[in-house]
Design an enzyme around this catalytic site. Structure first.
Site, PDB file in Angstrom:
ATOM      1  N   PRO A   1      -6.992   3.613  -1.065  1.00  0.00           N
ATOM      2  CA  PRO A   1      -6.078   3.443  -2.292  1.00  0.00           C
ATOM      3  C   PRO A   1      -5.479   2.202  -2.412  1.00  0.00           C
ATOM      4  CG  PRO A   1      -5.513   5.172  -0.909  1.00  0.00           C
ATOM      5  CD  PRO A   1      -6.170   4.681  -0.192  1.00  0.00           C
ATOM      6  N   GLU A   2      -5.745   1.662  -3.485  1.00  0.00           N
ATOM      7  CA  GLU A   2      -5.021   0.129  -4.137  1.00  0.00           C
ATOM      8  C   GLU A   2      -4.034   0.583  -5.062  1.00  0.00           C
ATOM      9  OE1 GLU A   2      -7.699  -2.808  -4.384  1.00  0.00           O
ATOM     10  OE2 GLU A   2      -9.089  -1.918  -2.827  1.00  0.00           O
TER      11      GLU A   2
ATOM     12  N   LYS B   1       1.191  -0.672  -2.659  1.00  0.00           N
ATOM     13  CA  LYS B   1       0.495   0.402  -2.244  1.00  0.00           C
ATOM     14  C   LYS B   1       1.566   1.754  -1.600  1.00  0.00           C
ATOM     15  CE  LYS B   1      -3.293  -2.634  -1.378  1.00  0.00           C
ATOM     16  NZ  LYS B   1      -4.083  -3.140  -0.439  1.00  0.00           N
TER      17      LYS B   1
ATOM     18  N   ARG C   1     -13.362  -8.713   5.716  1.00  0.00           N
ATOM     19  CA  ARG C   1     -13.717  -7.499   4.758  1.00  0.00           C
ATOM     20  C   ARG C   1     -14.788  -8.124   4.203  1.00  0.00           C
ATOM     21  NH1 ARG C   1      -9.802  -5.314   6.670  1.00  0.00           N
ATOM     22  NH2 ARG C   1      -7.635  -5.097   5.807  1.00  0.00           N
TER      23      ARG C   1
END
Length: 296
Positions: free
Chosen positions: A2-3, A58, A280
DNA sequence: TGCCCCCTGCAG
DNA sequence: CTGCAGGGGGCA
């Protein structure tokens, strides 16, 4: 996972459902997910009332009537699922919600809040990177973790001029790792950095100091646009993210580049490529997002 | 700035 | 079976 848009969607859901409720029970099934910051011994959770549910980056902040604050970080696979009451299926209840809540608690449920009206909140996390932290401060702006955060990208204080000044201070940083850095901007993660860079037509390895003013503005607008669009769609449910009612977000359906390797760029049709930056997976259009470093 | 790591689950 | 996953703290 979740961002900002996902966490904000969860925050809104929690405000609608548990604000003002009294916590009658708090169960920790996996001890390591519950952390207590500082010398606070009296946890002051049971019997307290949820005064507000806020968000910084976040991180979710639950202010309790007893003066303490609960910080909740969902990291990659954390979920918060709300249920009206065990075994109760509400008339007109959402099918997805019913399916999700029927099987709670499950293996990945590491903490449970129970409220005096019989409703419950489940903290699930497959990878157990997430946590619930009790901090004694009612004012959390002094908590080191939060104090280190950069500006809120959708906040009033985050202006094009400020963003320009921020970029100027980090001229040698590559855009992708820079935008992922929570002390630079709080709330962006891998999905929305890739989306914003594609929308702004900037290469992930481009150096922050090399952006022309028009490109700085484009990046500023792109960051705000992708976050607002995702928020409107309830976030991205590519993986484990669901709302507190177990519903999926829809942003992944309109994603420009994220998880779209080999599919056409929405701007020019060139096939999206994937590379690894800052450890990433990074998705980009090799045509729209040319010029890794130059003043291009 | 770039690794390594915390974990589990799933795709290949 | 290995490698990979959206976060991010700690380390050199």
């Amino acid at each position: 996972m979740p961002e900002l848009p996902e966490v904000e969607t969860i925050r809104q859901g929690l405000t609608d459902t548990i604000r003002g409720k009294q916590i009658s029970g708090f169960e920790v099934r996996l001890p390591k997910v519950f952390k207590v910051a500082g010398p606070e011994r009296d946890q002051r959770i049971i019997g307290s009332t949820i005064l507000s549910v806020e968000r910084r980056g976040k991180l979710l902040l639950l202010r309790l009537s007893t003066g303490v604050t609960l910080l909740i970080h969902l990291k990659m696979t954390g979920q918060l699922i709300y249920r009206e009451g065990a075994g109760i299926v509400l008339a007109g209840g959402h099918p997805t919600n019913d399916m999700v809540t029927a099987v709670l608690p499950r293996k990945s449920t590491h903490a449970i809040f129970r409220f005096s009206d019989g409703s419950e909140l489940f903290f699930n996390d497959q990878r157990t990177f997430g946590y619930i932290m009790l901090v004694p401060n009612p004012d959390v702006s002094e908590v080191p973790l939060i104090k280190a955060f950069g500006p809120e990208p959708l906040g009033r204080a985050f202006t094009p001029a400020r963003f320009g000044a921020m970029l100027k201070r980090r001229p040698h940083a590559k855009l992708k790792p820079l935008l992922l850095d929570q002390s630079f901007i709080a709330g962006l993660g891998n999905i929305y950095v890739d989306e914003a860079l594609n929308l702004a037509k900037l290469h992930p390895l481009r150096l922050a100091g090399s952006l022309r003013p028009a490109q700085q503005r484009a990046l500023y607008q792109a960051i705000r646009q992708v976050l607002r669009t995702s928020l409107r769609l309830g976030g991205t449910s590519d993986n484990t993210y669901v709302t507190i009612r177990g519903e999926q977000g829809d942003y992944h359906r309109i994603a420009r580049v994220y998880h779209r390797t080999g599919l056409p760029c929405p701007s020019c049709g060139t096939l999206i490529q994937r590379m690894v930056v800052a450890g990433r997976g990074t998705h980009y259009c090799p045509v729209c997002q040319r010029t890794p470093r130059g003043t291009g």
